[in-house]
Design a protein around this motif. Structure first.
Motif, PDB file in Angstrom:
ATOM      1  N   LEU A  12       0.853  -1.189   0.000  1.00 34.13           N
ATOM      2  CA  LEU A  12       0.000   0.000   0.000  1.00 34.13           C
ATOM      3  C   LEU A  12       0.883   1.231   0.000  1.00 34.13           C
ATOM      4  N   THR A  13       0.550   2.191  -0.875  1.00 28.99           N
ATOM      5  CA  THR A  13       1.260   3.465  -0.917  1.00 28.99           C
ATOM      6  C   THR A  13       0.280   4.584  -0.629  1.00 28.99           C
ATOM      7  N   VAL A  14       0.610   5.422   0.356  1.00 28.14           N
ATOM      8  CA  VAL A  14      -0.206   6.584   0.721  1.00 28.14           C
ATOM      9  C   VAL A  14       0.623   7.823   0.435  1.00 28.14           C
ATOM     10  N   THR A  15       0.057   8.762  -0.368  1.00 29.78           N
ATOM     11  CA  THR A  15       0.810   9.930  -0.803  1.00 29.78           C
ATOM     12  C   THR A  15       0.044  11.203  -0.513  1.00 29.78           C
ATOM     13  N   SER A  16       0.748  12.185   0.064  1.00 29.89           N
ATOM     14  CA  SER A  16       0.183  13.508   0.331  1.00 29.89           C
ATOM     15  C   SER A  16       1.242  14.550  -0.005  1.00 29.89           C
ATOM     16  N   GLY A  17       1.027  15.304  -1.080  1.00 29.14           N
ATOM     17  CA  GLY A  17       2.030  16.279  -1.487  1.00 29.14           C
ATOM     18  C   GLY A  17       3.353  15.591  -1.745  1.00 29.14           C
ATOM     19  N   GLY A  18       4.404  16.051  -1.061  1.00 30.65           N
ATOM     20  CA  GLY A  18       5.720  15.448  -1.242  1.00 30.65           C
ATOM     21  C   GLY A  18       6.002  14.288  -0.316  1.00 30.65           C
ATOM     22  N   THR A  19       5.012  13.890   0.479  1.00 27.27           N
ATOM     23  CA  THR A  19       5.201  12.804   1.452  1.00 27.27           C
ATOM     24  C   THR A  19       4.626  11.500   0.921  1.00 27.27           C
ATOM     25  N   THR A  20       5.406  10.448   0.954  1.00 28.84           N
ATOM     26  CA  THR A  20       4.956   9.116   0.541  1.00 28.84           C
ATOM     27  C   THR A  20       5.264   8.122   1.648  1.00 28.84           C
ATOM     28  N   ILE A  21       4.219   7.379   2.064  1.00 30.37           N
ATOM     29  CA  ILE A  21       4.385   6.317   3.054  1.00 30.37           C
ATOM     30  C   ILE A  21       4.178   4.991   2.335  1.00 30.37           C
ATOM     31  N   SER A  22       5.206   4.160   2.327  1.00 29.01           N
ATOM     32  CA  SER A  22       5.114   2.828   1.723  1.00 29.01           C
ATOM     33  C   SER A  22       4.865   1.815   2.834  1.00 29.01           C
ATOM     34  N   LEU A  23       3.847   0.970   2.639  1.00 24.34           N
ATOM     35  CA  LEU A  23       3.458   0.014   3.669  1.00 24.34           C
ATOM     36  C   LEU A  23       3.289  -1.373   3.061  1.00 24.34           C
ATOM     37  N   THR A  24       3.397  -2.393   3.922  1.00 25.15           N
ATOM     38  CA  THR A  24       3.208  -3.783   3.518  1.00 25.15           C
ATOM     39  C   THR A  24       2.186  -4.429   4.434  1.00 25.15           C
ATOM     40  N   ASP A  25       1.390  -5.327   3.869  1.00 24.99           N
ATOM     41  CA  ASP A  25       0.413  -6.063   4.667  1.00 24.99           C
ATOM     42  C   ASP A  25       1.099  -6.671   5.883  1.00 24.99           C
ATOM     43  N   ARG A  26       0.491  -6.501   7.045  1.00 22.60           N
ATOM     44  CA  ARG A  26       1.076  -6.956   8.303  1.00 22.60           C
ATOM     45  C   ARG A  26       1.379  -8.439   8.287  1.00 22.60           C
ATOM     46  N   ARG A  27       0.552  -9.239   7.623  1.00 18.29           N
ATOM     47  CA  ARG A  27       0.761 -10.680   7.613  1.00 18.29           C
ATOM     48  C   ARG A  27       2.041 -11.058   6.871  1.00 18.29           C
ATOM     49  N   THR A  28       2.475 -10.202   5.959  1.00 20.05           N
ATOM     50  CA  THR A  28       3.742 -10.414   5.266  1.00 20.05           C
ATOM     51  C   THR A  28       4.895  -9.805   6.038  1.00 20.05           C
ATOM     52  N   ALA A  29       4.693  -8.571   6.541  1.00 16.18           N
ATOM     53  CA  ALA A  29       5.773  -7.848   7.210  1.00 16.18           C
ATOM     54  C   ALA A  29       6.095  -8.426   8.583  1.00 16.18           C
ATOM     55  N   GLU A  30       5.058  -8.805   9.322  1.00 20.59           N
ATOM     56  CA  GLU A  30       5.259  -9.313  10.682  1.00 20.59           C
ATOM     57  C   GLU A  30       4.284 -10.456  10.952  1.00 20.59           C
ATOM     58  N   PRO A  31       4.599 -11.675  10.536  1.00 20.82           N
ATOM     59  CA  PRO A  31       3.715 -12.802  10.829  1.00 20.82           C
ATOM     60  C   PRO A  31       3.513 -12.943  12.336  1.00 20.82           C
ATOM     61  N   ASP A  32       2.381 -13.519  12.727  1.00 23.13           N
ATOM     62  CA  ASP A  32       2.089 -13.697  14.150  1.00 23.13           C
ATOM     63  C   ASP A  32       3.163 -14.561  14.812  1.00 23.13           C
ATOM     64  N   LEU A  33       3.612 -14.123  15.988  1.00 24.47           N
ATOM     65  CA  LEU A  33       4.501 -14.945  16.787  1.00 24.47           C
ATOM     66  C   LEU A  33       3.735 -16.117  17.385  1.00 24.47           C
ATOM     67  N   ALA A  34       4.446 -17.182  17.713  1.00 25.45           N
ATOM     68  CA  ALA A  34       3.823 -18.335  18.353  1.00 25.45           C
ATOM     69  C   ALA A  34       3.496 -18.000  19.801  1.00 25.45           C
ATOM     70  N   LEU A  35       2.354 -18.493  20.277  1.00 27.02           N
ATOM     71  CA  LEU A  35       2.000 -18.291  21.683  1.00 27.02           C
ATOM     72  C   LEU A  35       3.027 -18.974  22.576  1.00 27.02           C
ATOM     73  N   ASP A  36       3.371 -20.221  22.251  1.00 29.27           N
ATOM     74  CA  ASP A  36       4.320 -20.974  23.068  1.00 29.27           C
ATOM     75  C   ASP A  36       5.758 -20.586  22.737  1.00 29.27           C
ATOM     76  N   GLY A  37       6.579 -20.529  23.767  1.00 38.29           N
ATOM     77  CA  GLY A  37       8.010 -20.337  23.580  1.00 38.29           C
ATOM     78  C   GLY A  37       8.452 -18.895  23.379  1.00 38.29           C
ATOM     79  N   THR A  38       7.511 -17.969  23.262  1.00 39.26           N
ATOM     80  CA  THR A  38       7.852 -16.560  23.081  1.00 39.26           C
ATOM     81  C   THR A  38       7.941 -15.878  24.442  1.00 39.26           C
ATOM     82  N   LYS A  39       8.944 -15.059  24.624  1.00 40.39           N
ATOM     83  CA  LYS A  39       9.037 -14.252  25.841  1.00 40.39           C
ATOM     84  C   LYS A  39       8.194 -13.001  25.634  1.00 40.39           C
ATOM     85  N   TRP A  40       7.065 -12.920  26.348  1.00 40.25           N
ATOM     86  CA  TRP A  40       6.122 -11.810  26.208  1.00 40.25           C
ATOM     87  C   TRP A  40       6.398 -10.787  27.312  1.00 40.25           C
TER      88      TRP A  40
END
Length: 254
Positions: free
Chosen positions: A124-152
């Motif tokens: 996803l690209t969001v643009t306002s004037g000279g500002t551009t924010i490039s984003l990626t779907d969260r499921r690709t950028a940061e998959p869910d961590l496992a409940l077990d074995g993770t230090k929360w």
């Protein structure tokens, strides 16, 4: 979380479904996007360390946005390849350091400017004037961590409509492995039993070491143990674990 109304064009945008989203590359509804790069006038913009822009487009027509501290939300019209907000936004009121406070203001300004958006696959690209924010779907950028074995590690305590980061929270953590939970209250070590259900955890008696915990450390320990009791719902979103029992709960990061 305590919410405050903020005047001006609303920030987090609810997807109304009106207009032609297909012209911008598809529907945003039901997806979460995380920033991968920001540019201003063609030059990279450095965000506050360990922060990123997060845009959540809900199924019920809201956009929830944050840039590392407070979150903002408002209805949004995504038709015509633009994000168009209401005249008010709702914003949480957690204390932020000056850098994150300024970054919140920057993001509000961008989203209030009726930026254009374009969706290509999971980008996803969001643009306002000279500002551009490039984003990626969260499921690709940061998959869910496992409940077990993770230090929360504890991030936020939820009490009714109030969300707070309490002194010493960075020392509090839990790890789940099967039917066991271990961790630290920030003052004492803890261990106990936990049972699993569909979207729920049931904590049994939690045992701790017996070091005296005066002042804030004792209060935080009691808050933690109170919330790790009986049935709680849980949800993992990327590196975040949310535990809830009614209107109270705990938010952790992995």
């Amino acid at each position: 979380m305590r919410m405050i109304a903020v005047a001006g064009a609303g920030l987090l945008l609810a997807l109304t479904g009106c207009g032609n989203e297909a012209s911008a590359g598809g529907s945003l509804k039901g997806n979460v996007y995380l920033s991968t790069a920001v540019t201003e006038d063609g030059k990279p913009k450095q965000l506050v360390p360990n922060s990123r822009v997060r845009l959540t487009f809900t199924d019920d027509g809201r956009l929830i946005a944050d840039a590392g501290c407070n979150s903002m939300q408002s209805p949004v019209d995504t038709g015509g390849g633009q994000l168009t907000m209401d005249d008010e936004i709702a914003q949480t009121a957690m204390g932020c350091d000056p850098q994150r406070h300024a970054q919140d203001g920057w993001l509000i300004k961008v989203l209030q400017s009726e930026p254009t958006w374009k969706l290509e696959a999971d980008r996803l690209t969001v643009t306002s004037g000279g500002t551009t924010i490039s984003l990626t779907d969260r499921r690709t950028a940061e998959p869910d961590l496992a409940l077990d074995g993770t230090k929360w590690s504890l991030e936020t305590v939820i009490s009714g409509e109030t969300a707070s980061h309490q002194a010493g929270s960075e020392k509090v953590w839990i790890t789940l492995n099967g039917d066991r939970v271990t961790g630290s209250t920030g003052c004492n070590e803890l261990q106990g039993k936990v049972a699993r259900g569909t979207g729920t955890l049931t904590f049994g008696e939690i045992a701790t070491t017996r070091r005296a915990c005066p002042g804030d450390a004792g209060k935080l320990e009691q808050t933690l143990l109170t919330n790790l009791k009986g049935d709680v719902s849980y949800e993992i979103d990327s590196n975040r674990l949310k535990l809830r029992a009614g209107s109270n709960g705990l938010d952790f990061t992995g």
